[in-house]
Design a protein around this motif. Structure first.
Motif, mmCIF file in Angstrom:
data_model
loop_
_atom_site.group_PDB
_atom_site.id
_atom_site.type_symbol
_atom_site.label_atom_id
_atom_site.label_comp_id
_atom_site.label_asym_id
_atom_site.label_seq_id
_atom_site.Cartn_x
_atom_site.Cartn_y
_atom_site.Cartn_z
ATOM 1 N N PRO A 98 0.825 -1.222 0.000
ATOM 2 C CA PRO A 98 0.000 0.000 0.000
ATOM 3 C C PRO A 98 0.852 1.262 0.000
ATOM 4 O O PRO A 98 2.003 1.266 0.470
ATOM 5 C CB PRO A 98 -0.800 -0.116 1.313
ATOM 6 C CG PRO A 98 -0.765 -1.564 1.670
ATOM 7 C CD PRO A 98 0.554 -2.069 1.177
ATOM 8 N N ARG A 99 0.268 2.309 -0.497
ATOM 9 C CA ARG A 99 0.943 3.599 -0.584
ATOM 10 C C ARG A 99 1.459 4.047 0.783
ATOM 11 O O ARG A 99 2.584 4.539 0.907
ATOM 12 C CB ARG A 99 -0.024 4.650 -1.145
ATOM 13 C CG ARG A 99 0.496 6.072 -1.098
ATOM 14 C CD ARG A 99 -0.575 7.057 -1.517
ATOM 15 N NE ARG A 99 -0.097 8.420 -1.379
ATOM 16 C CZ ARG A 99 -0.087 9.098 -0.234
ATOM 17 N NH1 ARG A 99 -0.520 8.510 0.877
ATOM 18 N NH2 ARG A 99 0.371 10.336 -0.191
ATOM 19 N N GLU A 100 0.633 3.873 1.821
ATOM 20 C CA GLU A 100 1.022 4.381 3.144
ATOM 21 C C GLU A 100 2.257 3.673 3.696
ATOM 22 O O GLU A 100 3.012 4.251 4.490
ATOM 23 C CB GLU A 100 -0.133 4.275 4.142
ATOM 24 C CG GLU A 100 -0.702 2.897 4.340
ATOM 25 C CD GLU A 100 -1.893 2.614 3.433
ATOM 26 O OE1 GLU A 100 -2.701 1.741 3.795
ATOM 27 O OE2 GLU A 100 -1.999 3.279 2.373
ATOM 28 N N VAL A 101 2.493 2.411 3.289
ATOM 29 C CA VAL A 101 3.684 1.688 3.743
ATOM 30 C C VAL A 101 4.932 2.285 3.097
ATOM 31 O O VAL A 101 5.938 2.525 3.768
ATOM 32 C CB VAL A 101 3.559 0.189 3.417
ATOM 33 C CG1 VAL A 101 4.857 -0.542 3.792
ATOM 34 C CG2 VAL A 101 2.384 -0.426 4.163
ATOM 35 N N ALA A 102 4.849 2.526 1.789
ATOM 36 C CA ALA A 102 5.994 3.132 1.094
ATOM 37 C C ALA A 102 6.263 4.537 1.599
ATOM 38 O O ALA A 102 7.426 4.941 1.755
ATOM 39 C CB ALA A 102 5.723 3.157 -0.413
ATOM 40 N N GLU A 103 5.210 5.300 1.869
ATOM 41 C CA GLU A 103 5.385 6.655 2.391
ATOM 42 C C GLU A 103 5.998 6.621 3.788
ATOM 43 O O GLU A 103 6.834 7.457 4.134
ATOM 44 C CB GLU A 103 4.040 7.382 2.414
ATOM 45 C CG GLU A 103 3.503 7.752 1.041
ATOM 46 C CD GLU A 103 4.375 8.780 0.357
ATOM 47 O OE1 GLU A 103 4.393 9.932 0.803
ATOM 48 O OE2 GLU A 103 5.071 8.421 -0.620
ATOM 49 N N ASP A 127 3.211 2.712 12.515
ATOM 50 C CA ASP A 127 4.311 3.077 11.613
ATOM 51 C C ASP A 127 4.577 1.964 10.608
ATOM 52 O O ASP A 127 5.559 2.008 9.881
ATOM 53 C CB ASP A 127 5.574 3.414 12.399
ATOM 54 C CG ASP A 127 6.069 2.233 13.243
ATOM 55 O OD1 ASP A 127 5.436 1.150 13.193
ATOM 56 O OD2 ASP A 127 7.090 2.394 13.943
ATOM 57 N N HIS A 128 3.705 0.938 10.572
ATOM 58 C CA HIS A 128 3.817 -0.154 9.597
ATOM 59 C C HIS A 128 5.188 -0.822 9.655
ATOM 60 O O HIS A 128 5.741 -1.206 8.613
ATOM 61 C CB HIS A 128 3.564 0.364 8.176
ATOM 62 C CG HIS A 128 2.263 1.087 7.996
ATOM 63 N ND1 HIS A 128 1.047 0.444 7.937
ATOM 64 C CD2 HIS A 128 1.992 2.404 7.875
ATOM 65 C CE1 HIS A 128 0.079 1.337 7.771
ATOM 66 N NE2 HIS A 128 0.627 2.530 7.739
#
Length: 391
Positions: free
Chosen positions: A338-343, A362-363
Motif C-alpha cells: 500500500p501507498r502508506e507503507v511506502a510513504e 508506523d507499519h
C-alpha cells in the motif's frame, strides 16, 4: 470652525470626527473609542498623526502636541521618525540580526542558518538596511524584490519570506504600527513561471547495475551512499548517523526527532544487506567519535559533496537524494504494498490529519518486509519484480 471645549469633548459620544481647528480632530469610533488626530499638509502631502486617547489626553494637551508636530513638519522634521528614534527602534539591519539570533536555534539546517542573513545582506540591506524597521515601506521592498524577481526567482521568494519575518517581528515588538501589505507588493511584481525542480533520480531498472559498480569501490563516501540506497533515508540522516542509534541485533536504526525533517522519531528496519554494511563499518569506528560515517576532518561528518562526487565519478547525473525517488517509484510499480507503507518508509507524514489521528501505526513489520525485498532488488536478485502482500 468653532473650537471645541472641554465640556464638548466629554459629551462627544456619537461616532464621527469633531474638529477643533488647525487640523486637530477628536475621533469617536463605532465602539465608543475616542482619540485625538491632527492632520498636517505640506508640499501637497497630507498626513494624519495620532496624539493619544481622549480619556488620558486632555484638550489642552492635544492642542500642545498638535502645535509641536506642525512645527516639526514645517521645519522639515519627520515626527514619526523622530518618535521612533527616541524610542530606540532598530534599523532593519539591526532588527534582522535580532530575528536571526532568536530563531536560529530552531533551524536544523546549518546551511539555512548561514544563508538567512546572507540573502538579506546581498539584496535587502543595500536598499533599506539602515532605515528604521518602523519606516521600511512597500515601495522599497517591492523594488528590492523586483531587481531579482525574474532573474533569481527562488532567491527572490526566500528574500520575500525573510523580509516579511523581520517586519512581522517588528510589529510584534511594537516597533511598527502594522505589517507590510504583501498582497499589494505581490500584485506589483511580474508573474514568475512555475519551475518545480525535482532531484535527479536513477531509473530503478538501472539500479542493480549501479549497485554492482558502486560496490567495486571501497571509500567512506561509497559506503555512505550504499547506506542511503538500502535504507531510503535522506543523505543528511545517513551522514550524521551515530552508533548509539543502531541496534544491529534488533535490526533497527532509530533516528531521533531532532534529526528528522518532520520532527518525528523514525525507526528504519534494516535488511540483511544493511546490517552487513553497518557491520563492515565497525572497524572504521574512531576514538571519541560516534559517527558511523566519519569525515576526513576529525570529529566531522562526511560532506554532502562527498556523496555527490562518488556519483559523478561513476558518470551519473543524479543526486543522492534522488535515490529516494528511485525507491518510491520502484515500490509503486513493482510491488503491491500500500501507498502508506511506502510513504512511511520515506518518513513522510500523513497529510490527512483526521486519518493520522486514527491510523496510529508506523507499519514497521510491513516496512521490514518491503526493505528486505528492496535490498534484494538492489543486488539484482531475480524473481522479486512483482511482490504480493498476500503471500
Amino acid at each position: 470652525m468653532a473650537r471645541l471645549t472641554a465640556t464638548a469633548v466629554k459629551a462627544a459620544t456619537a461616532p464621527g470626527r469633531y474638529g477643533d481647528g488647525d487640523g486637530l480632530f477628536l475621533t469617536v469610533d463605532r465602539r465608543g473609542g475616542r482619540s485625538w488626530v491632527v492632520r498636517i499638509q505640506k508640499d501637497g502631502r497630507r498626513r494624519d498623526f495620532g496624539l493619544g486617547g481622549a480619556d488620558k489626553v486632555s484638550l489642552k494637551l492635544a492642542r500642545e502636541r498638535a502645535a509641536l508636530l506642525r512645527s516639526q513638519v514645517e521645519a522639515g522634521i519627520d515626527p514619526v521618525a523622530e518618535r521612533r528614534k527616541a524610542a530606540g527602534i532598530p534599523t532593519f539591519r539591526e532588527a534582522a540580526a535580532l530575528v536571526h539570533a532568536e530563531h536560529k536555534g530552531g533551524w536544523k539546517n546549518g546551511k539555512h542558518r548561514a544563508q538567512w542573513l546572507a540573502t538579506l545582506d546581498a539584496y535587502a540591506f543595500p536598499a533599506f538596511g539602515d532605515v528604521s524597521v518602523g519606516l521600511v515601506d512597500a515601495p522599497a521592498v517591492r523594488d528590492a524584490l523586483a531587481a531579482i524577481w525574474l532573474k533569481k526567482p527562488e532567491t527572490a521568494r526566500r528574500l520575500r519570506q525573510r523580509i516579511r519575518a523581520v517586519i512581522d517581528w517588528a510589529v510584534a515588538k511594537g516597533y511598527r504600527d502594522g505589517p507590510l501589505a504583501m498582497a499589494i507588493i505581490d500584485k506589483a511584481l511580474p508573474r514568475q513561471r512555475e519551475r518545480v525542480k525535482h532531484h535527479k533520480s536513477l531509473p530503478y531498472a538501472e539500479l542493480p547495475a549501479f549497485m554492482a559498480e558502486l560496490r567495486s569501490r571501497e571509500t567512506m563516501g561509497r559506503l555512505a551512499l550504499e547506506a542511503v540506497i538500502l535504507t531510503a533515508a535522506r543523505s543528511g540522516e545517513v551522514r550524521l548517523a551515530t552508533w548509539p542509534e543502531l541496534d544491529l541485533e534488533a535490526r533497527t536504526w532509530t533516528i531521533p526527532a531532532e534529526r528528522m525533517k518532520a520532527g518525528h522519531k523514525h525507526v528504519i528496519p534494516l535488511s540483511d544487506a544493511a546490517v552487513t554494511l553497518f557491520d563492515r563499518m565497525k572497524p572504521h569506528r574512531r576514538v571519541n567519535c560516534d559517527l558511523v560515517f566519519p569525515g576526513f576532518a576529525k570529529g566531522k561528518p562526511l560532506s554532502d559533496m562527498t556523496l555527490t562526487k562518488v556519483i559523478r565519478d561513476m558518470g551519473r547525473e543524479v543526486t543522492a537524494h534522488g535515490f529516494r525517488t528511485t525507491f518510491r517509484v520502484w515500490a509503486a510499480e513493482c510491488t503491491s504494498y500500500p501507498r502508506e507503507v511506502a510513504e512511511a518508509a520515506l518518513a513522510h507524514i500523513n497529510g490527512d490529519k483526521v486519518e493520522a489521528a486514527y491510523l496510529r501505526t508506523d507499519h514497521l513489520q510491513k516496512r521490514r518486509d518491503l526493505m528486505s525485498i528492496w535490498s534484494k532488488y538492489c543486488e539484482g536478485t531475480e524473481g522479486v519484480a512483482i511482490v504480493s502482500i498476500l503471500k
